[in-house]
Design a protein around this motif. Sequence first.
Motif, PDB file in Angstrom:
ATOM      1  N   VAL A 197       0.841  -1.202   0.000  1.00  0.00           N
ATOM      2  CA  VAL A 197       0.000   0.000   0.000  1.00  0.00           C
ATOM      3  C   VAL A 197       0.872   1.246   0.000  1.00  0.00           C
ATOM      4  O   VAL A 197       1.728   1.412   0.874  1.00  0.00           O
ATOM      5  CB  VAL A 197      -0.944   0.014   1.231  1.00  0.00           C
ATOM      6  CG1 VAL A 197      -1.790   1.280   1.230  1.00  0.00           C
ATOM      7  CG2 VAL A 197      -1.824  -1.223   1.237  1.00  0.00           C
ATOM      8  N   MET A 198       0.648   2.099  -0.986  1.00  0.00           N
ATOM      9  CA  MET A 198       1.296   3.405  -1.031  1.00  0.00           C
ATOM     10  C   MET A 198       0.346   4.415  -0.395  1.00  0.00           C
ATOM     11  O   MET A 198      -0.711   4.729  -0.950  1.00  0.00           O
ATOM     12  CB  MET A 198       1.608   3.791  -2.482  1.00  0.00           C
ATOM     13  CG  MET A 198       1.993   5.251  -2.688  1.00  0.00           C
ATOM     14  SD  MET A 198       3.448   5.795  -1.773  1.00  0.00           S
ATOM     15  CE  MET A 198       4.725   4.842  -2.574  1.00  0.00           C
ATOM     16  N   VAL A 199       0.674   4.881   0.790  1.00  0.00           N
ATOM     17  CA  VAL A 199      -0.168   5.830   1.522  1.00  0.00           C
ATOM     18  C   VAL A 199       0.381   7.236   1.333  1.00  0.00           C
ATOM     19  O   VAL A 199       1.559   7.486   1.600  1.00  0.00           O
ATOM     20  CB  VAL A 199      -0.220   5.486   3.029  1.00  0.00           C
ATOM     21  CG1 VAL A 199      -1.098   6.492   3.773  1.00  0.00           C
ATOM     22  CG2 VAL A 199      -0.748   4.078   3.235  1.00  0.00           C
ATOM     23  N   ASN A 209      -5.956  10.687   9.708  1.00  0.00           N
ATOM     24  CA  ASN A 209      -6.695   9.461   9.385  1.00  0.00           C
ATOM     25  C   ASN A 209      -5.826   8.492   8.585  1.00  0.00           C
ATOM     26  O   ASN A 209      -5.853   7.281   8.812  1.00  0.00           O
ATOM     27  CB  ASN A 209      -7.960   9.816   8.590  1.00  0.00           C
ATOM     28  CG  ASN A 209      -8.853   8.612   8.360  1.00  0.00           C
ATOM     29  OD1 ASN A 209      -9.148   7.855   9.280  1.00  0.00           O
ATOM     30  ND2 ASN A 209      -9.270   8.425   7.120  1.00  0.00           N
ATOM     31  N   ASN A 210      -5.036   9.022   7.653  1.00  0.00           N
ATOM     32  CA  ASN A 210      -4.152   8.167   6.860  1.00  0.00           C
ATOM     33  C   ASN A 210      -3.073   7.517   7.723  1.00  0.00           C
ATOM     34  O   ASN A 210      -2.725   6.353   7.545  1.00  0.00           O
ATOM     35  CB  ASN A 210      -3.513   8.972   5.728  1.00  0.00           C
ATOM     36  CG  ASN A 210      -4.496   9.282   4.610  1.00  0.00           C
ATOM     37  OD1 ASN A 210      -5.654   8.892   4.672  1.00  0.00           O
ATOM     38  ND2 ASN A 210      -4.043   9.984   3.583  1.00  0.00           N
ATOM     39  N   ILE A 211      -2.531   8.281   8.665  1.00  0.00           N
ATOM     40  CA  ILE A 211      -1.524   7.725   9.581  1.00  0.00           C
ATOM     41  C   ILE A 211      -2.140   6.608  10.427  1.00  0.00           C
ATOM     42  O   ILE A 211      -1.535   5.542  10.621  1.00  0.00           O
ATOM     43  CB  ILE A 211      -0.955   8.833  10.495  1.00  0.00           C
ATOM     44  CG1 ILE A 211      -0.068   9.793   9.672  1.00  0.00           C
ATOM     45  CG2 ILE A 211      -0.142   8.235  11.643  1.00  0.00           C
ATOM     46  CD1 ILE A 211       0.373  11.026  10.438  1.00  0.00           C
ATOM     47  N   ARG A 212      -3.353   6.849  10.919  1.00  0.00           N
ATOM     48  CA  ARG A 212      -4.037   5.848  11.762  1.00  0.00           C
ATOM     49  C   ARG A 212      -4.222   4.542  11.001  1.00  0.00           C
ATOM     50  O   ARG A 212      -3.901   3.455  11.518  1.00  0.00           O
ATOM     51  CB  ARG A 212      -5.396   6.402  12.215  1.00  0.00           C
ATOM     52  CG  ARG A 212      -6.215   5.460  13.066  1.00  0.00           C
ATOM     53  CD  ARG A 212      -7.466   6.161  13.573  1.00  0.00           C
ATOM     54  NE  ARG A 212      -8.372   6.518  12.498  1.00  0.00           N
ATOM     55  CZ  ARG A 212      -9.310   5.695  12.008  1.00  0.00           C
ATOM     56  NH1 ARG A 212      -9.437   4.481  12.505  1.00  0.00           N
ATOM     57  NH2 ARG A 212     -10.113   6.096  11.043  1.00  0.00           N
ATOM     58  N   TRP A 213      -4.695   4.627   9.752  1.00  0.00           N
ATOM     59  CA  TRP A 213      -4.919   3.412   8.975  1.00  0.00           C
ATOM     60  C   TRP A 213      -3.606   2.759   8.556  1.00  0.00           C
ATOM     61  O   TRP A 213      -3.505   1.521   8.504  1.00  0.00           O
ATOM     62  CB  TRP A 213      -5.773   3.723   7.749  1.00  0.00           C
ATOM     63  CG  TRP A 213      -7.240   3.662   8.042  1.00  0.00           C
ATOM     64  CD1 TRP A 213      -8.142   4.682   8.022  1.00  0.00           C
ATOM     65  CD2 TRP A 213      -7.993   2.494   8.414  1.00  0.00           C
ATOM     66  NE1 TRP A 213      -9.390   4.244   8.363  1.00  0.00           N
ATOM     67  CE2 TRP A 213      -9.334   2.898   8.604  1.00  0.00           C
ATOM     68  CE3 TRP A 213      -7.671   1.160   8.616  1.00  0.00           C
ATOM     69  CZ2 TRP A 213     -10.339   2.007   8.970  1.00  0.00           C
ATOM     70  CZ3 TRP A 213      -8.661   0.264   8.980  1.00  0.00           C
ATOM     71  CH2 TRP A 213      -9.976   0.686   9.146  1.00  0.00           C
ATOM     72  N   ALA A 214      -2.591   3.568   8.259  1.00  0.00           N
ATOM     73  CA  ALA A 214      -1.290   3.007   7.883  1.00  0.00           C
ATOM     74  C   ALA A 214      -0.727   2.156   9.023  1.00  0.00           C
ATOM     75  O   ALA A 214      -0.184   1.060   8.809  1.00  0.00           O
ATOM     76  CB  ALA A 214      -0.322   4.127   7.523  1.00  0.00           C
ATOM     77  N   LYS A 215      -0.879   2.643  10.249  1.00  0.00           N
ATOM     78  CA  LYS A 215      -0.386   1.891  11.412  1.00  0.00           C
ATOM     79  C   LYS A 215      -1.164   0.590  11.590  1.00  0.00           C
ATOM     80  O   LYS A 215      -0.591  -0.469  11.870  1.00  0.00           O
ATOM     81  CB  LYS A 215      -0.503   2.750  12.673  1.00  0.00           C
ATOM     82  CG  LYS A 215       0.510   3.897  12.739  1.00  0.00           C
ATOM     83  CD  LYS A 215       0.323   4.707  14.013  1.00  0.00           C
ATOM     84  CE  LYS A 215       1.377   5.804  14.129  1.00  0.00           C
ATOM     85  NZ  LYS A 215       1.195   6.617  15.359  1.00  0.00           N
ATOM     86  N   LYS A 216      -2.492   0.662  11.411  1.00  0.00           N
ATOM     87  CA  LYS A 216      -3.325  -0.541  11.546  1.00  0.00           C
ATOM     88  C   LYS A 216      -2.936  -1.589  10.508  1.00  0.00           C
ATOM     89  O   LYS A 216      -2.811  -2.784  10.812  1.00  0.00           O
ATOM     90  CB  LYS A 216      -4.808  -0.176  11.363  1.00  0.00           C
ATOM     91  CG  LYS A 216      -5.503   0.283  12.619  1.00  0.00           C
ATOM     92  CD  LYS A 216      -7.006   0.380  12.347  1.00  0.00           C
ATOM     93  CE  LYS A 216      -7.761   0.748  13.623  1.00  0.00           C
ATOM     94  NZ  LYS A 216      -9.217   0.762  13.389  1.00  0.00           N
ATOM     95  N   MET A 217      -2.761  -1.153   9.270  1.00  0.00           N
ATOM     96  CA  MET A 217      -2.436  -2.093   8.201  1.00  0.00           C
ATOM     97  C   MET A 217      -1.045  -2.689   8.398  1.00  0.00           C
ATOM     98  O   MET A 217      -0.827  -3.881   8.163  1.00  0.00           O
ATOM     99  CB  MET A 217      -2.556  -1.401   6.836  1.00  0.00           C
ATOM    100  CG  MET A 217      -3.992  -1.107   6.433  1.00  0.00           C
ATOM    101  SD  MET A 217      -4.174  -0.466   4.744  1.00  0.00           S
ATOM    102  CE  MET A 217      -3.583   1.226   4.962  1.00  0.00           C
ATOM    103  N   LYS A 218      -0.118  -1.856   8.836  1.00  0.00           N
ATOM    104  CA  LYS A 218       1.246  -2.351   9.063  1.00  0.00           C
ATOM    105  C   LYS A 218       1.262  -3.418  10.146  1.00  0.00           C
ATOM    106  O   LYS A 218       1.965  -4.439  10.035  1.00  0.00           O
ATOM    107  CB  LYS A 218       2.166  -1.189   9.444  1.00  0.00           C
ATOM    108  CG  LYS A 218       3.636  -1.555   9.481  1.00  0.00           C
ATOM    109  CD  LYS A 218       4.507  -0.329   9.674  1.00  0.00           C
ATOM    110  CE  LYS A 218       5.991  -0.712   9.626  1.00  0.00           C
ATOM    111  NZ  LYS A 218       6.859   0.484   9.766  1.00  0.00           N
ATOM    112  N   GLU A 219       0.482  -3.218  11.201  1.00  0.00           N
ATOM    113  CA  GLU A 219       0.399  -4.208  12.279  1.00  0.00           C
ATOM    114  C   GLU A 219      -0.146  -5.545  11.788  1.00  0.00           C
ATOM    115  O   GLU A 219       0.180  -6.598  12.327  1.00  0.00           O
ATOM    116  CB  GLU A 219      -0.495  -3.669  13.405  1.00  0.00           C
ATOM    117  CG  GLU A 219       0.134  -2.529  14.198  1.00  0.00           C
ATOM    118  CD  GLU A 219      -0.840  -1.879  15.167  1.00  0.00           C
ATOM    119  OE1 GLU A 219      -2.020  -2.338  15.207  1.00  0.00           O
ATOM    120  OE2 GLU A 219      -0.461  -0.927  15.864  1.00  0.00           O
ATOM    121  N   ALA A 220      -0.958  -5.491  10.711  1.00  0.00           N
ATOM    122  CA  ALA A 220      -1.568  -6.707  10.173  1.00  0.00           C
ATOM    123  C   ALA A 220      -0.669  -7.390   9.138  1.00  0.00           C
ATOM    124  O   ALA A 220      -1.038  -8.427   8.601  1.00  0.00           O
ATOM    125  CB  ALA A 220      -2.917  -6.377   9.542  1.00  0.00           C
TER     126      ALA A 220
END
Length: 349
Positions: A197-199, A209-220
């Motif tokens: 994913v290129m954020v 909001n983009n930072i929040r989702w980037a962290k969630k996706m990275k954790e997964a």
Amino acid sequence: TYVVAIDDIIRKHLRALFSDKPTTKAYAFKITRDAELHLNDELAGSLTSRMEKQLAKRDFGLATRFLYDAEMPDPMLKKLISNFKLQDATTVEGGRYHNLKDLISFPLKNEKFSYPVQKPTTINTGKDGSVFNMINDQDIMLHTPYHNYDLVLRFFNEAAIDPSVEKINITLYRIANDSGIAQALITAARNGKKVIVMVELKARFDEANNIRWAKKMKEAGVDIYYSNTKLKVHAKVALVRKRVEGKVKSYGLLSTGNFNESTARFYTDHILFTADQKILQDVQTVFTILTTRKNPLEVKKVQFQKLIVAPFNIRDRFFELIDREIANAAKGEKAGITIKQCFAGRPTG
């Protein structure tokens, strides 16, 4: 029904707020500050942590616009400009009330204030319900908000659970606060698929909001990339690679609008679902450039077969197309230019 602005309630009770001073009148004003975040690739630390620090400073940015009540006395106006150091800001004479955009959320219960509900058209996915099988048969063009956005969500949800899908690439510029697309990408990663994913963290006012989702996706387990700080990735493209009968086949989405199911309800955009391998080879080239995080202006000339990609070939190709229409018109042939755009840049001379 009576409507009272909070501004007027405060004005009515000024004496209670300032009991030690004689108060007769009050005037509203509004200061707009520069929201640009200034980042530098050379600075130490992760891009997300630096972005979060910059976001905390946004409310204290350079004042660019000063809106004031036209009834405000001149001495008071000058005092505000001096105290808030607004000498370089654009001063705009306004009305008694500001932030009128808040009226969008006004609870109007009467039907006469609303347009008739128009339900979007749903595209039939066929007997087996597979989006990828539909794309195999032919390209699909979705026009939101007139078409239902569910087909986009199904594309990513199907990719997340399809055993033959090996890899998903996507660019994210502005996504929904409760993004079903991001959730599908997380599911795909947990199902063992390679998800890249290129954020774009520099999507103004959506950075947090983009930072929040980037962290969630990275954790997964999603591989997260951020754009070069000198480059804003405004493209909205996705690429899914499947292994079909021992061969890898690509499927893609190319959209004029964000991968955002919330804004798709009222933003007019166009979304192409395609299995055209030449187009998707170009999309893969775009992702290769983005994930290397190189400045495109420093990358050697890239050849695209089908796509027009800024900053590589967009200007030259547009000039070619415009010149073609000029030539057709000069020959008395059918000619014309229709442009749909969001923002026009300044003349470059």
